[in-house]
Design a protein around this motif. Structure first.
Motif, PDB file in Angstrom:
ATOM      1  N   VAL A  54       0.833  -1.204   0.000  1.00  0.00           N
ATOM      2  CA  VAL A  54       0.000   0.000   0.000  1.00  0.00           C
ATOM      3  C   VAL A  54       0.870   1.258   0.000  1.00  0.00           C
ATOM      4  CG1 VAL A  54      -1.630   1.364   1.356  1.00  0.00           C
ATOM      5  CG2 VAL A  54      -2.022  -1.067   1.041  1.00  0.00           C
ATOM      6  N   ASP A  55       1.921   1.237   0.810  1.00  0.00           N
ATOM      7  CA  ASP A  55       2.845   2.380   0.840  1.00  0.00           C
ATOM      8  C   ASP A  55       3.531   2.572  -0.508  1.00  0.00           C
ATOM      9  OD1 ASP A  55       2.211   2.860   3.464  1.00  0.00           O
ATOM     10  OD2 ASP A  55       3.921   1.723   4.272  1.00  0.00           O
ATOM     11  N   GLN A  56       3.889   1.475  -1.156  1.00  0.00           N
ATOM     12  CA  GLN A  56       4.521   1.556  -2.476  1.00  0.00           C
ATOM     13  C   GLN A  56       3.567   2.141  -3.513  1.00  0.00           C
ATOM     14  OE1 GLN A  56       5.792  -2.460  -3.215  1.00  0.00           O
ATOM     15  NE2 GLN A  56       7.435  -2.387  -1.687  1.00  0.00           N
ATOM     16  N   ILE A  57       2.300   1.742  -3.421  1.00  0.00           N
ATOM     17  CA  ILE A  57       1.290   2.284  -4.334  1.00  0.00           C
ATOM     18  C   ILE A  57       1.161   3.794  -4.135  1.00  0.00           C
ATOM     19  CG2 ILE A  57      -1.181   2.318  -4.886  1.00  0.00           C
ATOM     20  CD1 ILE A  57      -1.251  -0.667  -4.239  1.00  0.00           C
ATOM     21  N   LYS A  58       1.136   4.219  -2.875  1.00  0.00           N
ATOM     22  CA  LYS A  58       1.038   5.646  -2.562  1.00  0.00           C
ATOM     23  C   LYS A  58       2.249   6.402  -3.105  1.00  0.00           C
ATOM     24  CE  LYS A  58       0.709   8.896   1.290  1.00  0.00           C
ATOM     25  NZ  LYS A  58       0.648   9.043   2.771  1.00  0.00           N
ATOM     26  N   THR A  59       3.440   5.839  -2.861  1.00  0.00           N
ATOM     27  CA  THR A  59       4.669   6.488  -3.344  1.00  0.00           C
ATOM     28  C   THR A  59       4.684   6.559  -4.864  1.00  0.00           C
ATOM     29  OG1 THR A  59       5.905   5.666  -1.429  1.00  0.00           O
ATOM     30  CG2 THR A  59       7.179   6.375  -3.335  1.00  0.00           C
ATOM     31  N   ARG A  60       4.281   5.480  -5.524  1.00  0.00           N
ATOM     32  CA  ARG A  60       4.263   5.448  -6.983  1.00  0.00           C
ATOM     33  C   ARG A  60       3.296   6.487  -7.547  1.00  0.00           C
ATOM     34  NH1 ARG A  60       3.576   0.429  -7.451  1.00  0.00           N
ATOM     35  NH2 ARG A  60       1.319   0.336  -7.760  1.00  0.00           N
ATOM     36  N   ARG A  61       2.152   6.617  -6.931  1.00  0.00           N
ATOM     37  CA  ARG A  61       1.175   7.591  -7.406  1.00  0.00           C
ATOM     38  C   ARG A  61       1.654   9.025  -7.180  1.00  0.00           C
ATOM     39  NH1 ARG A  61      -4.630   4.881  -5.568  1.00  0.00           N
ATOM     40  NH2 ARG A  61      -4.634   3.249  -7.189  1.00  0.00           N
ATOM     41  N   GLU A  62       2.302   9.250  -6.052  1.00  0.00           N
ATOM     42  CA  GLU A  62       2.843  10.589  -5.798  1.00  0.00           C
ATOM     43  C   GLU A  62       3.914  10.937  -6.825  1.00  0.00           C
ATOM     44  OE1 GLU A  62       4.226  10.466  -1.811  1.00  0.00           O
ATOM     45  OE2 GLU A  62       2.239  10.847  -0.927  1.00  0.00           O
ATOM     46  N   GLU A  63       4.745   9.953  -7.171  1.00  0.00           N
ATOM     47  CA  GLU A  63       5.789  10.181  -8.164  1.00  0.00           C
ATOM     48  C   GLU A  63       5.178  10.435  -9.544  1.00  0.00           C
ATOM     49  OE1 GLU A  63       9.337  10.964  -9.730  1.00  0.00           O
ATOM     50  OE2 GLU A  63       8.896  10.649  -7.592  1.00  0.00           O
ATOM     51  N   GLU A  64       4.139   9.680  -9.876  1.00  0.00           N
ATOM     52  CA  GLU A  64       3.466   9.901 -11.156  1.00  0.00           C
ATOM     53  C   GLU A  64       2.843  11.289 -11.210  1.00  0.00           C
ATOM     54  OE1 GLU A  64       0.667   6.736 -11.358  1.00  0.00           O
ATOM     55  OE2 GLU A  64       2.139   5.222 -11.995  1.00  0.00           O
ATOM     56  N   LYS A  65       2.278  11.740 -10.087  1.00  0.00           N
ATOM     57  CA  LYS A  65       1.692  13.071 -10.023  1.00  0.00           C
ATOM     58  C   LYS A  65       2.756  14.148 -10.208  1.00  0.00           C
ATOM     59  CE  LYS A  65      -1.036  16.083  -7.004  1.00  0.00           C
ATOM     60  NZ  LYS A  65      -1.691  16.214  -5.669  1.00  0.00           N
ATOM     61  N   LYS A  66       3.901  13.971  -9.540  1.00  0.00           N
ATOM     62  CA  LYS A  66       4.994  14.934  -9.685  1.00  0.00           C
ATOM     63  C   LYS A  66       5.528  14.947 -11.108  1.00  0.00           C
ATOM     64  CE  LYS A  66       6.570  14.666  -4.870  1.00  0.00           C
ATOM     65  NZ  LYS A  66       7.687  14.283  -3.969  1.00  0.00           N
ATOM     66  N   GLN A  67       5.601  13.759 -11.711  1.00  0.00           N
ATOM     67  CA  GLN A  67       6.090  13.674 -13.087  1.00  0.00           C
ATOM     68  C   GLN A  67       5.166  14.423 -14.038  1.00  0.00           C
ATOM     69  OE1 GLN A  67       8.895  12.581 -14.182  1.00  0.00           O
ATOM     70  NE2 GLN A  67       8.445  12.845 -16.360  1.00  0.00           N
ATOM     71  N   LYS A  68       3.851  14.264 -13.848  1.00  0.00           N
ATOM     72  CA  LYS A  68       2.891  14.981 -14.680  1.00  0.00           C
ATOM     73  C   LYS A  68       3.014  16.489 -14.482  1.00  0.00           C
ATOM     74  CE  LYS A  68      -0.572  11.307 -15.001  1.00  0.00           C
ATOM     75  NZ  LYS A  68      -1.963  10.896 -14.664  1.00  0.00           N
TER      76      LYS A  68
END
Length: 240
Positions: free
Chosen positions: A115-129
């Motif tokens: 779950v933490d990895q999913i959160k981190t991945r989504r935050e990174e995707e948001k920053k990338q966008k």
């Protein structure tokens, strides 16, 4: 002599009290049951979940139990593989002791990590966008930096477009030249052209008007008198 049946029965009672809402007995001989494990709530109350199925072997806990994942939610294939490897490792490390609670606890921690990895991945995707949007905005205002490579690409494209325009213009001029008739061709097509001016005058007759103001009166013209000419010599005229 170890009473395996007694140890297994005691563990089942303990598991039922620890997991009252997720523990389900499927059969008694051999003892088979499932435990559903759910992660802690992540971002937007999202969770991951898996249902583990265990079967006691005859000499459990001196033998590892049989285990498998019978269902899962929001897990990737690699997550399922990691959980199976984790169960295998924990079972080997706890051989000789009742271990179901230990195995389930290890899976619980693993799900929380996912779950933490999913959160981190989504935050990174948001920053990338956001970075991509900022870069696009910069390009819009500042344009693309000129390099030798992109300048040559632009010039090649520009020259090709210019050449195409010249070709079209030449083709149009050539086509226009083919359609334009010479004076001879015009007369050959219409024999009335050579008599049109004469016909116009004949039809006009005496009604042709002349604007006399366009001509100066003779008195206004500055004509030199031959006698006023200092070089005038009538003798020379007679001699001719």
């Amino acid at each position: 002599m170890t009473d395996y049946s007694e140890e297994q029965r005691n563990e089942l009672e303990a598991l039922e009290s620890i997991y009252p809402d997720s523990f389900t007995v499927l059969s008694e001989k051999p003892a088979t049951f499932t435990i559903t494990v759910t992660s802690e709530a992540g971002e937007n109350d999202e969770t991951v979940q898996t249902t583990l199925k265990f079967t006691y072997r005859e000499k459990y806990p001196d033998e590892t139990p049989l285990y498998e994942i019978v269902s899962q939610e929001n897990l990737e294939d690699n997550d399922v593989t990691d959980i199976i490897k984790l169960l295998e490792k924990q079972a080997e490390e706890n051989l000789g002791m009742v271990m179901i609670f230990t195995l389930v606890s290890a899976v619980q921690e693993k799900l929380n990590e996912i779950v933490d990895q999913i959160k981190t991945r989504r935050e990174e995707e948001k920053k990338q966008k956001e970075r991509e949007a900022e870069e696009e905005e910069k390009q819009r205002f500042h344009g693309t930096p000129v390099t030798i490579e992109n300048f040559l690409n632009w010039k090649a494209k520009f020259d090709a477009e210019l050449l195409e325009i010249k070709r079209k213009k030449m083709k149009e001029e050539e086509q226009a030249g083919k359609n334009k008739l010479s004076g001879k061709q015009l007369f050959e097509m219409d024999h009335n052209l050579d008599t049109s001016d004469i016909q116009f005058l004949e039809e006009a007759g005496n009604s042709v008007e002349v604007d006399e103001s366009l001509f100066q009166e003779m008195d206004d013209l500055e004509l030199e008198d031959e006698e006023d000419d200092p070089d005038y010599n009538p003798v020379n005229l007679d001699s001719d």
